[in-house]
Design a protein around this motif. Structure first.
Motif, mmCIF file in Angstrom:
data_model
loop_
_atom_site.group_PDB
_atom_site.id
_atom_site.type_symbol
_atom_site.label_atom_id
_atom_site.label_comp_id
_atom_site.label_asym_id
_atom_site.label_seq_id
_atom_site.Cartn_x
_atom_site.Cartn_y
_atom_site.Cartn_z
ATOM 1 N N GLU A 88 1.267 3.377 3.623
ATOM 2 C CA GLU A 88 2.495 2.816 3.087
ATOM 3 C C GLU A 88 2.856 3.524 1.782
ATOM 4 O O GLU A 88 2.016 3.622 0.870
ATOM 5 C CB GLU A 88 2.329 1.318 2.829
ATOM 6 N N ARG A 89 4.093 4.003 1.691
ATOM 7 C CA ARG A 89 4.533 4.667 0.463
ATOM 8 C C ARG A 89 5.054 3.612 -0.505
ATOM 9 O O ARG A 89 6.248 3.541 -0.816
ATOM 10 C CB ARG A 89 5.616 5.696 0.775
ATOM 11 N N ARG B 148 4.899 3.177 -3.651
ATOM 12 C CA ARG B 148 5.589 3.663 -4.858
ATOM 13 C C ARG B 148 7.066 3.947 -4.561
ATOM 14 O O ARG B 148 7.960 3.575 -5.341
ATOM 15 C CB ARG B 148 4.880 4.925 -5.343
ATOM 16 N N LEU B 149 7.327 4.586 -3.416
ATOM 17 C CA LEU B 149 8.701 4.938 -3.063
ATOM 18 C C LEU B 149 9.476 3.726 -2.539
ATOM 19 O O LEU B 149 10.678 3.585 -2.809
ATOM 20 C CB LEU B 149 8.695 6.047 -2.015
ATOM 21 N N LEU C 287 8.958 7.787 5.723
ATOM 22 C CA LEU C 287 9.469 6.920 4.658
ATOM 23 C C LEU C 287 10.690 6.141 5.158
ATOM 24 O O LEU C 287 10.813 4.937 4.876
ATOM 25 C CB LEU C 287 9.837 7.745 3.431
ATOM 26 N N LEU D 192 8.692 12.907 -3.044
ATOM 27 C CA LEU D 192 7.916 12.622 -1.834
ATOM 28 C C LEU D 192 6.464 13.094 -1.907
ATOM 29 O O LEU D 192 5.625 12.621 -1.151
ATOM 30 C CB LEU D 192 8.594 13.292 -0.628
ATOM 31 N N PHE E 79 2.659 13.544 -2.399
ATOM 32 C CA PHE E 79 1.584 12.589 -2.671
ATOM 33 C C PHE E 79 1.005 12.878 -4.053
ATOM 34 O O PHE E 79 0.685 14.026 -4.374
ATOM 35 C CB PHE E 79 0.473 12.738 -1.631
ATOM 36 N N GLU F 216 -2.474 8.699 -4.040
ATOM 37 C CA GLU F 216 -2.065 8.656 -2.634
ATOM 38 C C GLU F 216 -2.874 9.648 -1.798
ATOM 39 O O GLU F 216 -3.211 9.371 -0.638
ATOM 40 C CB GLU F 216 -0.566 8.954 -2.524
#
Length: 901
Positions: free
Chosen positions: A28-29, A31-32, A58, A201, A203, A207
């Motif tokens: 899971e991103r 942060r974004l 994403l 984007l 990492f 991450e």
């Protein structure tokens, strides 16, 4: 005319309309996602970066977050064929249709409409799409994946239109390998944009650790993780390759030290490392199947020669070899673009001689499953132009008969011109498609090529005759009948030999010729004979036209019940078989609207005529255009919108001049003269009359009709100028001609005009006798508007007749004209279409009441069964009449003046 040109069946799986299903090897991103969440409901989210940065992942994760909050996602995975505006709009409508089932019928109709004339429907389709989205109860998130594939300027403009006119409940998410050429600065200034690029984007170290250690279970030292993070520069695809390389590696530190991230050479290094470590059968399977944009088990079997393709695909997914499922059922898959590109380069490098064969196998498989577009793409990729041409030719006439003309032209456009020019049947389909889209020049060029390659042998007679039917169809669209009958004669004589489609179109062309040669009974008999043939054709195109022509013939003879039955049947057939907004439905609606107007059903007539004009009126035969321009202009004028009426008529003249249609020019000019004379602009009416075409340049009955229209217009102008005797003489001659030719509808209108001239000449008793003699026919047919449109002079004569109607002498002389009926007609004539206090029509008052209750334009349109554009037209009139500039002012003024709102 059903025209669903997207492939159908379970094997299609509609993969481009479903977001990819990612369940493995993804983190899971957060942060974004947090950053996106802070942006709220921005109109546009743009995620752009080179391949392998996790853009689509994403986007999918963000859509899941929005869906959890109640939003409805609509997904469109773009392909290179979406560079064609037709295909882009077709797929866009399908994506929204799947997401918003309540809009399914409307959007399905629009998709069908795109097949029938894309040039005229793009803006209209986008506007209706936005209306449907605006009506959706909730937020819709429309995602375009791989926008970098789109280079066409028209498609870019379509997206800009969506963004500029998006309703508040629409958001757009866009992924692209490059920063899209869109007005991003303007959207950013408005606070409507969130932009995520490659730097965002990448990492970060945390991450990277989560991906390698927590997700993939690798045992790495902190310093190794840091070196991987630096070397890959946070590039997600490289991290995936690293994880695959390190799974069975005895010395991770040594492997990590063997690569650098310079110019992404790490990708090539790691891909080689991963592939070389695979079992030989898996590597062979990867290379065999990499030629397709998407894969299913059966296709994989066909490409690899195996029988366990589905199991192999599932094994590749289990191994995380960049294979992603495209649907929840795991029927269709695709390789990550970056990995697929690498596999194809390796296949080209190591096994170049196999590439064409693999594409040929793919073409054969797609063709066997009726997925023609993909089959053609693979055949061309194999360099097998003959196979691609065979595929298009095999399906070409089916596309035409299902009214998928634009799709067919798109397929033909992908073939080399030289290949098409030597295929008679393909040229025939090309001629038909362009003819039915009313692209006469392109159609005739195709016919020239066809005749060049078609030998004049007896066994080719059928093809030559069909080509003649196409030419005749082109002719009647151009309002010419001088050679059409001869061109279709053989097809009608040999009706048991030719395809039903050809015979049905030939019968319609002959009916058109019969009508405009004043052989109305013959035209009706022809359509009764053709009814069985229409039933055997594919799609309703021919049957709708046939019913329309039967309606025109019956109307000309004043058989109103039959005319209404034919035309209402044409509208119903077109709407049920081709869609409410289809080309066929709009043409039939125009003719039914004209008939209903003459019967006094003004509101319904106006609605139908407005619908027929939603895409413009420059299509079909001239009879449709006359209704769309002249009759609607008369309704506008009667409702007090003189400026709008004049604009409609001016547009009609321009169309007539551009398309060289003198009959349309004459009909529109005649209506313009009528309106000018009612406004006492006599000198201007004279100038319009002098500019009218005559019938000398048009052979046959159409030339006669043009001269008849011109004679009536000149008589009106002469009477207004004071030459009443000359006008009566012209009209007497015209009435006799119309009676002799059986043109009873036109004769009634000319006879009413003669009454007007007699009244203007102060021949009161003659005017009364003439009108009284006509009223029996009006009672029998119901054509009240034909009388009332005579204007104030007719009303004056009607008032005098009403005074006589109570006498015994009237009852003896006119037993078929009851006094009550005449009183109702006089009352109708005395009804001002505008209320004296405000100038607002009944329809405008209804709309103003809805405005006052807070309804939106869309809600008003839905309630009245009209389009939003029609509501806007009414609002413009309301504002003008009330002296208001907006909805609030209009409502306040109306209430101040005591109007019932």
């Amino acid at each position: 005319m059903p025209s669903t040109s997207a492939p159908s069946g379970s094997l299609h799986a509609s993969t481009r309309f479903r977001a990819p299903t990612y369940v493995r090897n993804v983190i899971e991103r957060e942060r974004l996602l947090d950053a996106l969440g802070e942006g709220g409901g921005r109109a546009l989210v743009v995620i752009h970066a080179p391949a392998g940065y996790g853009k689509t992942t994403l986007a999918v994760q963000w859509l899941r977050v929005l869906a959890d909050g109640g939003a409805v996602p609509a997904w469109l995975g773009l392909h290179r064929d979406d560079n064609d505006p037709h295909w882009f709009l077709f797929h866009l409508l399908e994506a929204v249709r799947r997401a918003v089932p309540a809009a399914g019928d409307v959007l399905g109709d629009l998709r069908d409409l795109l097949e029938q004339n894309v040039e005229d429907t793009q803006t209209y389709a986008l506007s209706v799409l936005l209306e449907q989205i605006g009506r959706h109860d909730g937020r819709l998130v429309l995602t375009f994946d791989d926008w970098h594939l789109i280079e066409d300027a028209q498609v870019h403009r379509a997206l800009v239109h969506l963004l500029d006119f998006a309703p508040p409940n629409l958001s757009v998410v866009l992924t692209s390998r490059v920063r899209p050429r869109l007005p991003l600065s303007r959207l950013r200034v408005r606070g409507q944009l969130i932009e995520i690029d490659a730097d965002t984007l990448r990492f970060d170290l945390a991450e990277t650790r989560s991906f390698l250690v927590d997700l993939n279970g690798l045992r790495l030292e902190p310093e190794d993780i840091a070196r991987v993070s630096v070397s890959t520069d946070g590039w997600v695809a490289a991290l995936q390759l690293v994880s695959l390389s390190l799974r069975d590696c005895a010395d991770p530190t040594d492997l990590i030290g063997g690569f650098s991230g310079r110019d992404h050479s790490i990708g090539e290094y790691l891909a080689e490392n991963v592939l070389d470590a695979l079992p030989g059968d898996i590597l062979a399977f990867l290379l065999d199947t990499c030629v397709g944009d998407r894969l299913c088990g059966e296709l994989a079997d066909a490409l690899s020669g195996r029988t366990d393709g589905q199991a192999m695909l599932e094994e590749l997914e289990r191994r995380d070899l960049f294979l992603r499922p495209l649907d929840p059922e795991r029927q269709w898959f695709r390789y990550h673009h970056l990995f697929a590109d690498y596999l194809r380069r390796r296949l080209e490098r190591d096994q170049r001689d196999r590439v064409a064969g693999l594409h040929r196998r793919a073409a054969q498989w797609f063709a066997a499953h009726d997925l023609v577009s993909e089959a053609v793409s693979h055949a061309l990729a194999a360099g097998d132009v003959a196979m691609a041409t065979d595929l298009v030719e095999r399906h070409a006439m089916a596309q035409v008969e299902h009214s998928r003309m634009v799709s067919l032209l798109g397929l033909i456009g992908r073939l080399p011109a030289a290949a098409v020019s030597e295929r008679p049947r393909l040229l025939m389909a090309l001629a038909w498609a362009n003819c039915l889209l009313q692209r006469s020049t392109a159609a005739e060029l195709a016919l020239e090529d066809l005749r060049r390659v078609l030998p004049p042998a007896p066994e080719q007679q059928d093809m030559h005759s069909e080509a003649d039917v196409v030419q005749a169809c082109i002719d009647i669209y151009g309002d010419r009948i001088d050679r059409a009958e001869g061109l279709v004669a053989l097809s009608l004589q040999r009706r048991d030999v030719y395809r039903p489609w050809v015979v049905a179109v030939a019968a319609n062309i002959q009916s058109f010729c019969d009508i405009h040669s004043m052989r109305f009974e013959t035209a009706l008999a022809r359509q009764r004979w053709a009814a069985r043939i229409h039933q055997r054709t594919v799609g309703p195109f021919a049957a709708v036209y046939g019913r329309c022509f039967a309606g025109i013939a019956a109307f000309a003879q004043l058989d109103l019940p039959a005319a209404q039955g034919h035309l209402a049947g044409a509208v119903e057939l077109a709407r049920t078989s081709a869609g409410r907004r289809s080309h066929a439905a709009q043409l039939a609606s125009a003719l039914l609207g004209e008939l209903l107007y003459e019967l006094g059903e003004i509101d319904q007539a106006e609605r139908l005529l407005e619908e027929s004009r939603e895409l413009g009126a420059e299509s079909g035969v001239v009879d449709f255009m006359i209704a769309s321009y002249a009759v609607l202009a008369r309704i506008r004028a009667n409702r007090g919108a003189a400026v709008d009426a004049a604009e409609l008529l001016a547009e009609g003249v321009k169309v007539a001049e551009r398309l060289a249609l003198p009959r349309l020019h004459a009909a529109v000019a005649s209506e313009r003269i009528r309106q000018l004379l009612l406004a006492r602009r006599i000198a201007e009416a004279r100038r319009v009359a002098e500019a009218m075409p005559d019938g000398s340049s048009t052979e046959g009955g159409l030339g006669i009709t043009i001269d008849q229209i011109r004679t009536g217009a000149l008589a009106a102008v002469m009477s207004a100028e004071g030459d009443r005797d000359g006008a009566v003489a012209l009209l007497d001659e015209l009435i006799d001609d119309l009676q002799r030719r059986g043109q009873f509808r036109a004769r009634l209108a000319a006879a009413v005009q003669r009454v007007v001239v007699l009244e203007q000449a102060a021949h009161r008793m003659a005017a009364e006798r003439a009108l009284a003699d006509l009223l029996g026919q009006v009672v029998a047919t119901g054509l009240r508007r034909t009388v009332l449109d005579g204007g104030p002079d007719i009303v004056t004569v009607l008032d005098r007749l009403l005074a006589q109607a109570g006498t015994r002498a009237w009852a003896r002389a006119h037993p078929d004209v009851p006094r009550d009926w005449l009183a109702a007609l006089v009352a109708q004539a005395g009804d001002d279409p505008e209320t004296p206090s405000s100038g607002l029509t009944a329809r405008e008052l209804d709309i103003l009441r809805m405005v006052g209750s807070g309804r939106t334009n869309q809600q008003i349109a839905t309630s009245l069964t009209v389009t939003v554009n029609t509501v806007k037209w009414y609002l413009k009139n309301i504002y003008t009449k009330l002296g208001a500039t907006n909805r609030t002012e209009a409502t306040a003024i109306a209430r101040r003046e005591g109007l019932p709102v």
